[in-house]
Write a protein that holds these residues in place. Structure first.
Motif, PDB file in Angstrom:
ATOM      1  N   GLY A  35       1.145  -1.341   0.533  1.00 22.56           N
ATOM      2  CA  GLY A  35       0.393  -0.018   0.180  1.00 22.56           C
ATOM      3  C   GLY A  35       1.121   1.722   0.288  1.00 22.56           C
ATOM      4  N   TRP A  36       1.810   1.803   1.032  1.00 17.46           N
ATOM      5  CA  TRP A  36       2.343   2.660   1.028  1.00 17.46           C
ATOM      6  C   TRP A  36       3.776   2.680   0.907  1.00 17.46           C
ATOM      7  CZ3 TRP A  36       0.112   7.482   1.613  1.00 17.46           C
ATOM      8  CH2 TRP A  36      -1.546   7.828   2.170  1.00 17.46           C
ATOM      9  N   ALA A  37       3.875   3.816   0.742  1.00 14.17           N
ATOM     10  CA  ALA A  37       5.978   3.299   0.190  1.00 14.17           C
ATOM     11  C   ALA A  37       6.247   4.376   1.728  1.00 14.17           C
ATOM     12  CB  ALA A  37       6.454   4.264  -0.918  1.00 14.17           C
ATOM     13  N   THR A  38       7.923   4.075   2.106  1.00 12.36           N
ATOM     14  CA  THR A  38       8.342   4.354   3.298  1.00 12.36           C
ATOM     15  C   THR A  38       7.841   5.358   3.943  1.00 12.36           C
ATOM     16  OG1 THR A  38       9.451   2.383   2.769  1.00 12.36           O
ATOM     17  CG2 THR A  38      10.040   3.646   4.708  1.00 12.36           C
ATOM     18  N   GLY A  39       8.720   6.574   2.431  1.00 13.43           N
ATOM     19  CA  GLY A  39       8.736   7.772   2.513  1.00 13.43           C
ATOM     20  C   GLY A  39       7.216   8.643   2.395  1.00 13.43           C
ATOM     21  N   PRO A  40       5.931   8.744   2.568  1.00 15.33           N
ATOM     22  CA  PRO A  40       4.812   9.184   2.114  1.00 15.33           C
ATOM     23  C   PRO A  40       4.474   8.663   3.881  1.00 15.33           C
ATOM     24  CG  PRO A  40       4.590   8.410  -0.024  1.00 15.33           C
ATOM     25  CD  PRO A  40       6.073   7.401   0.875  1.00 15.33           C
ATOM     26  N   LEU A  41       4.718   7.508   4.322  1.00 12.44           N
ATOM     27  CA  LEU A  41       4.307   6.931   5.425  1.00 12.44           C
ATOM     28  C   LEU A  41       5.404   8.034   6.703  1.00 12.44           C
ATOM     29  CD1 LEU A  41       2.433   4.845   6.465  1.00 12.44           C
ATOM     30  CD2 LEU A  41       3.689   2.919   6.925  1.00 12.44           C
ATOM     31  N   LEU A  42       6.537   8.078   6.381  1.00 12.26           N
ATOM     32  CA  LEU A  42       7.539   8.173   7.217  1.00 12.26           C
ATOM     33  C   LEU A  42       7.011   9.739   7.608  1.00 12.26           C
ATOM     34  CD1 LEU A  42       9.647   7.517   9.256  1.00 12.26           C
ATOM     35  CD2 LEU A  42      11.116   8.550   6.698  1.00 12.26           C
ATOM     36  N   ALA A  43       6.221  11.175   6.693  1.00 14.42           N
ATOM     37  CA  ALA A  43       6.126  11.383   6.771  1.00 14.42           C
ATOM     38  C   ALA A  43       4.523  11.958   7.037  1.00 14.42           C
ATOM     39  CB  ALA A  43       5.748  12.523   5.171  1.00 14.42           C
ATOM     40  N   LEU A  44       3.648  11.620   7.377  1.00  8.40           N
ATOM     41  CA  LEU A  44       2.285  10.769   7.912  1.00  8.40           C
ATOM     42  C   LEU A  44       3.168  10.993   9.431  1.00  8.40           C
ATOM     43  CD1 LEU A  44       0.194   9.337   5.628  1.00  8.40           C
ATOM     44  CD2 LEU A  44       0.287  11.790   7.129  1.00  8.40           C
ATOM     45  N   TRP A  45       3.322   9.760   9.556  1.00  6.51           N
ATOM     46  CA  TRP A  45       4.475   9.551  11.059  1.00  6.51           C
ATOM     47  C   TRP A  45       4.893  11.279  11.488  1.00  6.51           C
ATOM     48  CZ3 TRP A  45       2.466   6.277  14.188  1.00  6.51           C
ATOM     49  CH2 TRP A  45       2.012   5.460  14.116  1.00  6.51           C
ATOM     50  N   VAL A  46       5.669  11.683  10.735  1.00  6.77           N
ATOM     51  CA  VAL A  46       6.328  12.941  11.441  1.00  6.77           C
ATOM     52  C   VAL A  46       5.293  14.168  11.782  1.00  6.77           C
ATOM     53  CG1 VAL A  46       7.651  14.817  11.018  1.00  6.77           C
ATOM     54  CG2 VAL A  46       8.930  12.270  10.291  1.00  6.77           C
ATOM     55  N   ILE A  47       4.531  13.797  11.263  1.00  7.71           N
ATOM     56  CA  ILE A  47       3.463  15.086  11.310  1.00  7.71           C
ATOM     57  C   ILE A  47       2.738  14.596  12.411  1.00  7.71           C
ATOM     58  CG2 ILE A  47       1.279  16.409  10.147  1.00  7.71           C
ATOM     59  CD1 ILE A  47       2.307  15.549   7.570  1.00  7.71           C
ATOM     60  N   ALA A  48       2.370  13.789  12.844  1.00  6.26           N
ATOM     61  CA  ALA A  48       1.230  13.461  13.750  1.00  6.26           C
ATOM     62  C   ALA A  48       2.077  13.515  15.150  1.00  6.26           C
ATOM     63  CB  ALA A  48       0.980  11.656  13.593  1.00  6.26           C
ATOM     64  N   VAL A  49       3.270  12.977  15.257  1.00  2.00           N
ATOM     65  CA  VAL A  49       4.080  13.371  16.029  1.00  2.00           C
ATOM     66  C   VAL A  49       4.533  14.703  16.929  1.00  2.00           C
ATOM     67  CG1 VAL A  49       6.273  12.861  17.181  1.00  2.00           C
ATOM     68  CG2 VAL A  49       5.150  10.741  16.088  1.00  2.00           C
ATOM     69  N   VAL A  50       5.009  15.725  15.159  1.00  4.37           N
ATOM     70  CA  VAL A  50       4.946  17.363  15.494  1.00  4.37           C
ATOM     71  C   VAL A  50       3.577  17.747  16.247  1.00  4.37           C
ATOM     72  CG1 VAL A  50       5.054  19.064  14.269  1.00  4.37           C
ATOM     73  CG2 VAL A  50       6.646  16.692  14.267  1.00  4.37           C
TER      74      VAL A  50
END
Length: 65
Positions: A35-50
């Motif tokens: 489903g999701w590539a590593t880049g977009p998934l990592l970006a979503l996690w970073v935004i959620a943590v911030v």
């Protein structure tokens, strides 16, 4: 022009075939990718943590006033 068949309906063979019978298919089978590539998934996690850290700091500032 289609002729009425038995019971007033259209006789078989007088109408075009169903959708699945008009072509050879949708092409060769290709298995689904992950489903999701590593880049977009990592970006979503970073935004959620911030986002979570922002509200944590905001709550601490409100609690200390």
């Amino acid at each position: 022009m289609p002729r009425p068949g038995v019971g007033g309906g259209i006789a078989p063979g007088e109408t075009p075939p169903a959708e699945s019978g008009t072509g050879t298919g949708t092409g060769p089978y290709r298995p689904l990718r992950r489903g999701w590539a590593t880049g977009p998934l990592l970006a979503l996690w970073v935004i959620a943590v911030v986002f979570a850290l922002f509200f944590l700091v905001y709550a601490i500032v409100l609690a200390t006033d």
